[in-house]
Design a protein around this motif. Structure first.
Motif, PDB file in Angstrom:
ATOM      1  N   PRO A 143      -3.325  -1.375   4.918  1.00  0.00           N
ATOM      2  CA  PRO A 143      -3.950  -0.482   3.928  1.00  0.00           C
ATOM      3  C   PRO A 143      -4.215   0.925   4.455  1.00  0.00           C
ATOM      4  O   PRO A 143      -4.384   1.853   3.683  1.00  0.00           O
ATOM      5  N   THR A 170       0.796  -1.225   0.000  1.00  0.00           N
ATOM      6  CA  THR A 170       0.000   0.000   0.000  1.00  0.00           C
ATOM      7  C   THR A 170       0.830   1.278   0.000  1.00  0.00           C
ATOM      8  O   THR A 170       0.393   2.300  -0.526  1.00  0.00           O
ATOM      9  N   LEU A 223      -9.734   0.307  -1.463  1.00  0.00           N
ATOM     10  CA  LEU A 223      -8.764   1.126  -2.180  1.00  0.00           C
ATOM     11  C   LEU A 223      -9.382   2.426  -2.686  1.00  0.00           C
ATOM     12  O   LEU A 223      -8.665   3.384  -2.998  1.00  0.00           O
TER      13      LEU A 223
END
Length: 525
Positions: free
Chosen positions: A156, A36, A293
């Protein structure tokens, strides 16, 4: 000592097991953060290397493909060389790859070094899961997997924050250099804490299976990863690579039941518990990781936040996960997960619904609260499902099972990310063109949505637009995000179907045997 007291003592997580968990968490942090952290550096790569977005995107794609290539062989290698040796070798390879990435002088070099980095990173997670499952034993695996879940959930979120900060205060090289001291500490830590390997002679390597599965996964994921770039599955390089990759994987599935020791032991799916848990995990990963995302992208493209602030705005999700994950880990060892996961999944669905109603000025407090609720659900969903998948496995099956779970995660994450990106892109492409305006990057007509997104990063652009155009276009972009989140929301609801078949009754275990048994050695047999 009474039998009940002996059982209680055996159920406790002792210091030796926690030390082993610390080694695994360090490796997981490096591997997951590097997936990430690079995402926020892509614009910087474009500027420094004079490359297009499609070219710099390969710094992420190459890493993902190398992960998928090496994961299938990890189970065999763990049997053959021992978990400690292989884990330390993976740490060393990942750390060396990180150092080389920082020295890259061209985008081609950086992509090549990312492949090397991914070969090491791909082994860290399945090996870490195997080591922890062996150390904890089946009756304590829930609490130990909750520890491993922290970097899996926070990666993330922490990646964009860390990457944005390092790029702002130093340079893009430091997103790789930071791995060097962490890798050195992890290597020393692993040498001191992990028990000595005593690997026994292993079965021969399944060369035929490797020639089908690893290239098949790589080609299929390459085709999936190219979807956001091409925008359609009918593009030649997309459908041909996906088709060839899928054919190789299907051929492997047909072949894998013939050899006694296949590269990937699909016979494990005869275990109903593993099958249901794996299916639940796969559908969930496609839905949540793919949409996950897009959360930072909304803050960047619609709300005009900086990269660092976009990462910080994702923090409530991580806080929520940290609150419920230890509780969920303890419950997973005591209560059938079929009774707890549906409630956690309902929290995720409730939080997700807010994002289906997005507009250009949705109240931030509402969005942050929804992310927090989703985090609460995440902490009680992902790791308990993984725990259920591995709990009933024993001996060499543990390494094979963790390999299966990691491959499903990798495929699910790639499909989810590509699916959500394609849906969002296709909606944005429906934005009206601005007469006479040209996109300076592509040379094609400039759309209202492209102008609106660009104006969020460069406010001077907004001054050149007719009154009201930017506001109208931002609403269009927000609506495109909302539509994409509707698809993700539907997939979250679909996850309830396999979750309904998760075990709802506690599995029996021989109490005296569990209490009196010596600690499980962290080696593969």
């Amino acid at each position: 000592m009474s039998q009940q007291h002996a059982i209680s003592s055996a159920d406790k997580i002792d210091g030796a097991v926690l030390k082993i968990a610390g080694v695994v968490v360090l490796g997981a942090i490096m591997s997951i953060l590097d997936v990430t952290v690079v995402s926020v550096a892509l614009p910087t790569f474009q500027q420094d290397f004079g490359a297009s977005y499609a070219e710099v995107a390969w710094t992420m794609t190459a890493y993902t493909l190398s992960l998928a290539t090496v994961i299938p062989a990890t189970g065999w290698a763990a049997d053959r060389f021992g978990t400690k040796r292989l884990y330390m070798a993976a740490l060393l390879l990942f750390t060396l790859g990180s150092g080389l990435c920082a020295t890259a002088d061209s985008i081609e070099q950086l992509i090549a070094y990312r492949v090397l980095q991914g070969l090491g990173g791909g082994m860290l997670m399945p090996l870490g899961m195997t080591i922890m499952t062996r150390a904890a034993g089946p009756h304590r695996i829930g609490r130990l997997m909750a520890i491993l879940g922290v970097p899996m959930l926070l990666g993330p979120i922490g990646g964009p924050i860390l990457g944005g900060w390092l790029i702002d205060v130093a340079s893009w090289k430091w997103i790789f250099l930071i791995n060097l001291p962490i890798g050195l500490v992890a290597l020393i830590y692993a040498q001191l804490v992990l028990p000595k390997d005593n690997p026994e002679p292993s079965e021969s390597f399944d060369v035929v299976g490797a020639l089908m599965l690893s290239p098949g996964l790589a080609l299929f994921l390459y085709g999936v990863s190219s979807l956001p770039e091409t925008g359609t599955i009918t593009a030649t390089k997309t459908w041909t690579t996906m088709l060839v990759g899928a054919a190789l994987v299907i051929a492997f599935v047909w072949y894998s039941f013939k050899p006694r020791h296949p590269l990937l032991d699909l016979r494990l799916f005869r275990n109903r518990n593993l099958t249901v848990a794996s299916l639940s995990l796969f559908v969930f990963i496609v839905a949540f990781m793919g949409a996950g995302l897009l959360f930072p992208s909304y803050w960047l493209q619609v709300r005009g936040e900086t990269t660092l602030m976009a990462g910080l705005l994702m923090a409530p999700q991580g806080i929520g996960a940290m609150l419920t994950m230890p509780i969920a880990g303890t419950l997973a060892d005591r209560v059938p997960i079929g009774r707890t996961v549906p409630f956690a999944l309902a929290l995720i669905a409730a939080g997700f619904f807010t994002f289906t109603q997005l507009d250009a000025d949705t109240d931030k407090t509402l969005l942050l609260g929804s992310l927090f609720v989703m985090g609460l659900g995440m902490g009680g969903t992902m790791m308990p499902i993984m725990t259920s998948a591995l709990r009933t496995l024993s001996g060499p099956e543990v390494a094979r099972g963790s390999t299966l779970v990691n491959i499903l995660q990798q495929i699910g994450g790639s499909i989810g990310a590509a699916l959500m990106s394609v849906i969002l892109t296709s909606r944005l492409n429906g934005s009206p063109e601005i007469p006479g305006a040209v996109n300076p990057q592509t040379g094609e007509p400039l759309t209202e949505a492209e102008l609106a997104i660009g104006s969020q990063q460069d406010p001077a652009l907004a001054q050149t637009a007719p009154p009201g155009l930017i506001d109208r276009a931002l609403e269009f972009v927000a609506d495109a995000f909302g539509y994409t989140f509707w698809v993700a929301f539907a997939l979250v609801l679909a996850t309830f179907i396999p979750v309904a078949f998760l075990p709802r009754r506690k599995m029996e275990r021989p109490l005296a045997a569990e209490a009196d048994a010596p600690p499980t050695p962290v080696v593969m047999h």
